[in-house]
Design a protein around this motif. Structure first.
Motif, mmCIF file in Angstrom:
data_model
loop_
_atom_site.group_PDB
_atom_site.id
_atom_site.type_symbol
_atom_site.label_atom_id
_atom_site.label_comp_id
_atom_site.label_asym_id
_atom_site.label_seq_id
_atom_site.Cartn_x
_atom_site.Cartn_y
_atom_site.Cartn_z
ATOM 1 N N CYS A 5 -26.808 32.327 -31.676
ATOM 2 C CA CYS A 5 -27.516 33.539 -32.108
ATOM 3 C C CYS A 5 -27.160 34.673 -31.145
ATOM 4 O O CYS A 5 -27.229 34.484 -29.932
ATOM 5 C CB CYS A 5 -29.024 33.283 -32.112
ATOM 6 S SG CYS A 5 -29.968 34.767 -32.536
ATOM 7 N N HIS A 7 -28.856 37.103 -30.341
ATOM 8 C CA HIS A 7 -30.051 37.564 -29.626
ATOM 9 C C HIS A 7 -30.635 36.496 -28.708
ATOM 10 O O HIS A 7 -31.194 36.808 -27.658
ATOM 11 C CB HIS A 7 -31.129 38.000 -30.629
ATOM 12 C CG HIS A 7 -30.637 38.981 -31.627
ATOM 13 N ND1 HIS A 7 -30.294 40.267 -31.297
ATOM 14 C CD2 HIS A 7 -30.375 38.852 -32.949
ATOM 15 C CE1 HIS A 7 -29.853 40.905 -32.372
ATOM 16 N NE2 HIS A 7 -29.899 40.060 -33.388
ATOM 17 N N CYS A 8 -30.544 35.218 -29.102
ATOM 18 C CA CYS A 8 -31.229 34.132 -28.394
ATOM 19 C C CYS A 8 -30.279 33.191 -27.656
ATOM 20 O O CYS A 8 -30.734 32.347 -26.899
ATOM 21 C CB CYS A 8 -32.039 33.296 -29.385
ATOM 22 S SG CYS A 8 -33.163 34.250 -30.399
ATOM 23 N N HIS A 56 -32.809 33.096 -38.581
ATOM 24 C CA HIS A 56 -33.288 32.424 -37.375
ATOM 25 C C HIS A 56 -34.821 32.465 -37.339
ATOM 26 O O HIS A 56 -35.417 33.171 -36.524
ATOM 27 C CB HIS A 56 -32.681 33.053 -36.117
ATOM 28 C CG HIS A 56 -32.829 32.191 -34.917
ATOM 29 N ND1 HIS A 56 -32.482 32.597 -33.664
ATOM 30 C CD2 HIS A 56 -33.299 30.906 -34.785
ATOM 31 C CE1 HIS A 56 -32.730 31.623 -32.800
ATOM 32 N NE2 HIS A 56 -33.231 30.590 -33.465
ATOM 33 N N CYS A 60 -35.665 34.497 -33.155
ATOM 34 C CA CYS A 60 -35.846 35.954 -33.196
ATOM 35 C C CYS A 60 -36.144 36.493 -34.588
ATOM 36 O O CYS A 60 -36.364 37.679 -34.756
ATOM 37 C CB CYS A 60 -34.602 36.623 -32.641
ATOM 38 S SG CYS A 60 -33.091 36.253 -33.574
HETATM 39 ZN ZN LIG Z 1 -32.154 34.394 -32.635
#
Ligand SMILES: [Zn+2]
Length: 88
Positions: A5, A7-8, A56, A60
């Protein structure tokens, strides 16, 4: 399978929900019934890299476009789907 991901970081695939092929383009409103039937029901089944939508939900809560090799499920990349036009 693990999905990176943006973001994560790299997370287990169980945290994600699969939507489907991210390369399909909605036809123009006047394209006709056959074009909409193809849009709704017909998909290619390529052996190799395929861009797919994944959500996801266990992280997020972002929609991603994940490029996956359909031959061995290897993840080739993932980007946020926001602002991205689907690419063939
Ligand atoms: Zn994420």
């Amino acid at each position: 399978m693990r999905i990176p991901c943006p973001h994560c970081g790299e997370r287990a695939a169980e945290e994600f929900s699969y939507l489907g092929d991210a390369t399909v383009q909605r036809p123009a409103p006047d394209a006709g019934v056959d074009a909409f039937v193809a849009y709704a029901y017909l998909r290619d089944n390529p052996a190799g890299a395929l861009a797919e939508y994944w959500y996801h939900g266990g992280g997020c809560r972002s929609w991603l476009v994940v490029t996956r090799d359909t031959r061995d499920h290897r993840i080739l990349g993932a980007v946020d789907a926001r602002g991205r036009e689907a690419q063939p």
